[in-house]
Design a protein around this motif. Sequence first.
Motif, PDB file in Angstrom:
ATOM      1  N   PRO A 131      -0.881   3.272 -13.514  1.00  0.00           N
ATOM      2  CA  PRO A 131      -1.048   1.918 -12.957  1.00  0.00           C
ATOM      3  C   PRO A 131      -0.935   0.877 -14.060  1.00  0.00           C
ATOM      4  CG  PRO A 131      -3.158   3.063 -13.043  1.00  0.00           C
ATOM      5  CD  PRO A 131      -2.115   4.071 -13.425  1.00  0.00           C
ATOM      6  N   THR A 168      -5.455  -0.943 -11.683  1.00  0.00           N
ATOM      7  CA  THR A 168      -4.849  -0.647 -10.387  1.00  0.00           C
ATOM      8  C   THR A 168      -3.334  -0.786 -10.488  1.00  0.00           C
ATOM      9  OG1 THR A 168      -4.801  -2.914  -9.528  1.00  0.00           O
ATOM     10  CG2 THR A 168      -6.879  -1.704  -9.326  1.00  0.00           C
ATOM     11  N   TYR A 169      -2.659  -0.478  -9.396  1.00  0.00           N
ATOM     12  CA  TYR A 169      -1.206  -0.676  -9.328  1.00  0.00           C
ATOM     13  C   TYR A 169      -0.848  -2.091  -8.871  1.00  0.00           C
ATOM     14  CZ  TYR A 169      -0.665   4.407  -9.729  1.00  0.00           C
ATOM     15  OH  TYR A 169      -0.684   5.714 -10.165  1.00  0.00           O
ATOM     16  N   ALA A 177       2.315   1.769  -3.490  1.00  0.00           N
ATOM     17  CA  ALA A 177       1.282   2.219  -4.425  1.00  0.00           C
ATOM     18  C   ALA A 177       0.926   3.688  -4.201  1.00  0.00           C
ATOM     19  CB  ALA A 177       0.042   1.339  -4.305  1.00  0.00           C
ATOM     20  N   ARG A 178       0.860   4.100  -2.938  1.00  0.00           N
ATOM     21  CA  ARG A 178       0.572   5.515  -2.665  1.00  0.00           C
ATOM     22  C   ARG A 178       1.665   6.419  -3.216  1.00  0.00           C
ATOM     23  NH1 ARG A 178      -0.797   3.558   2.505  1.00  0.00           N
ATOM     24  NH2 ARG A 178       1.168   4.360   3.351  1.00  0.00           N
ATOM     25  N   GLN A 191       1.517   6.585  -7.086  1.00  0.00           N
ATOM     26  CA  GLN A 191       0.367   7.410  -7.472  1.00  0.00           C
ATOM     27  C   GLN A 191       0.692   8.886  -7.265  1.00  0.00           C
ATOM     28  OE1 GLN A 191      -3.236   6.997  -5.070  1.00  0.00           O
ATOM     29  NE2 GLN A 191      -4.491   7.306  -6.893  1.00  0.00           N
ATOM     30  N   ASP A 231       0.836  -1.204   0.000  1.00  0.00           N
ATOM     31  CA  ASP A 231       0.000   0.000   0.000  1.00  0.00           C
ATOM     32  C   ASP A 231       0.872   1.256   0.000  1.00  0.00           C
ATOM     33  OD1 ASP A 231      -2.478  -1.225  -0.070  1.00  0.00           O
ATOM     34  OD2 ASP A 231      -2.796  -1.137   2.097  1.00  0.00           O
ATOM     35  N   ASP A 261      -6.876  -4.628 -13.621  1.00  0.00           N
ATOM     36  CA  ASP A 261      -8.107  -3.832 -13.637  1.00  0.00           C
ATOM     37  C   ASP A 261      -7.860  -2.353 -13.348  1.00  0.00           C
ATOM     38  OD1 ASP A 261      -9.583  -6.222 -14.055  1.00  0.00           O
ATOM     39  OD2 ASP A 261      -9.548  -6.614 -11.902  1.00  0.00           O
ATOM     40  N   ARG A 278       0.717  -9.332  -3.544  1.00  0.00           N
ATOM     41  CA  ARG A 278       0.580  -8.438  -4.689  1.00  0.00           C
ATOM     42  C   ARG A 278       1.920  -7.929  -5.202  1.00  0.00           C
ATOM     43  NH1 ARG A 278      -3.695  -4.274  -1.971  1.00  0.00           N
ATOM     44  NH2 ARG A 278      -1.779  -3.724  -0.860  1.00  0.00           N
TER      45      ARG A 278
END
Length: 579
Positions: free
Chosen positions: A98, A104-105, A88-89, A92, A85, A102, A276
């Motif tokens: 991404p 996302t990252y 990913a933050r 972004q 997380d 779907d 992930r």
Amino acid sequence: MRHHLLLTAAALLPGVLVAQPVTKDAAAPAAVVPAPDTRLPLKLGPQPTSADITAKDLMTRLYIFADDSMMGREAGTPGNVKGTDYIAREVQRLGLKPAGDDGTYFQTIPMKTRAIDAASTLTVGGASLAFGTEWAANGSGTLAGTDVPVVYGGQVGDTVNAITPEQAAGKFVVFYLPGGVSFRALRTVNRVVPTAAGIALVVPDQLLAVVRRPAAFLDNEQAPNGPAPKPVVYLTMAGAQKLFPNLNAVPPVNTAGSPVTLNVRGLVEPIASPARNVVAILPGSDPKLAGEYVAIGAHNDHVGFNNRPVDHDSIRIFNHIVRPGGAEDAGNRATPEQQADVNKLLAAYRAAHPGTARLDSIYNGADDDGSGSVSVLEIAEKMASRKGAAAPKRSILFIWHVGEEKGLWGSEWFTDHPTVPRDSIVTELNMDMEGRGDPWDETGKTKEGASIHGANNYLQLVGSRRLSTELGDLVESVNKSGKHGLTFDYSLDANGHPMNIYCRSDHYEYARYGIPIVFFTTGGHSDYHQVTDEPQYIDYDHMAKVVNLVDDIAMHVAALDHRPVVDQAKPDPHGRCQQ
């Protein structure tokens, strides 16, 4: 970095993986190199980061990513979710695209756990063996049969006195598992007796509790089709003696035992927390080259925590003296002289640092591979700040792989299921454990077994010319032209090196598909896979030099008017890696 031979079932058999004691190196320095003066704090408050790649930014990021709150970032745990997380933050915030599932990252890998139903039974002569004390098992299929003939198969790894496939056909074959055996030898058992009705291993009593734990695995749909493999049974000596009632000594191979009736059932469940990869793209500035990618990667996971806290300072001093390779030297035992040195150094440390003793149970993974993970973030921030003609011409694919410590699972999954066309990846630059490498650290051993120690400008390169001579030459030229001043050590890249480093980190999953790679690392040390691998022991100035070099190399590859030429033989993508 993945532990040597760390496979799914290896986690069930830590005693099997214990390294053999290393003989004293005659070439070792006569004087002990003084320990670095560690003045960094145990905790550090976060600060804003800048576009430049700096030691300060790397420190800020690593104290966040390798904090105790991440609980060792083991794949499939809440700690790893928290770590991914954070990544990913950050990407972004940097404005990267991404490139996961779907929109996302995140690219979630199908990680599951397998365990044996505790209601499973194993009976001999109508009497049940006690599950958990006399026997246990692991696997995901079913092992069933009534009055199955039992036969002794010999010792795992003994190819001279081995049972034949004909002798094993249709029988429950019991092998003895000696201490210190290579796990690779254990993996060959099923291939040696493919027609056996089942397999059992006689192991020390204490391993049964480990065997019973749920084991994680990657449910890769590209695995060969067919029935699930049968569970493997593990017997204590007391359990084995019920199958061989007259067992007073090691029996000859093919000795018959008492028939067994089995009803062993494996259970498979998804993990509770997602495992992930984090994947992001900085689009290239050149329309003709933007459809190709320079991948820059690291792994976001480590090995979690344990429930048996140890004294942090004493284990760090002990390992440096007795186990300079950390987990690589897990089998080393202290000589009386070494123990005296440990006691002396610990007493001196306690006197100089009163009131600082603490118990520790979290494998923070600051170097392995917090260092690589935050380095890739630093490069991403630097790359994203470049505009116009200064921007990379090819696209940059940033990827933080999960499950490297489980067996390169995240990179295996990504390269089998890429979110960009696999053939569009022209190079993969992998960073794993590049935060140490000073003279105090034993960074590895030569192929001949001599100890290697780091230096102020030390960097190991692995695989840089194994597929593309041009790429390896480019790395050398960029180091020189960019005045990075790093000294490259290729010792661990030698063909046939027993540490097999080329096969032990995520770069290999790209190389198996013919994608040229370079693996950058400052090598091993006594905190490798220990609770002592913490941010306070990282050399951030040294680390910044490495990260700036990798950034410079990536920019040069991104600007080439052609892909790095592959002029060496490509491996079989589904074959076994051998350095």
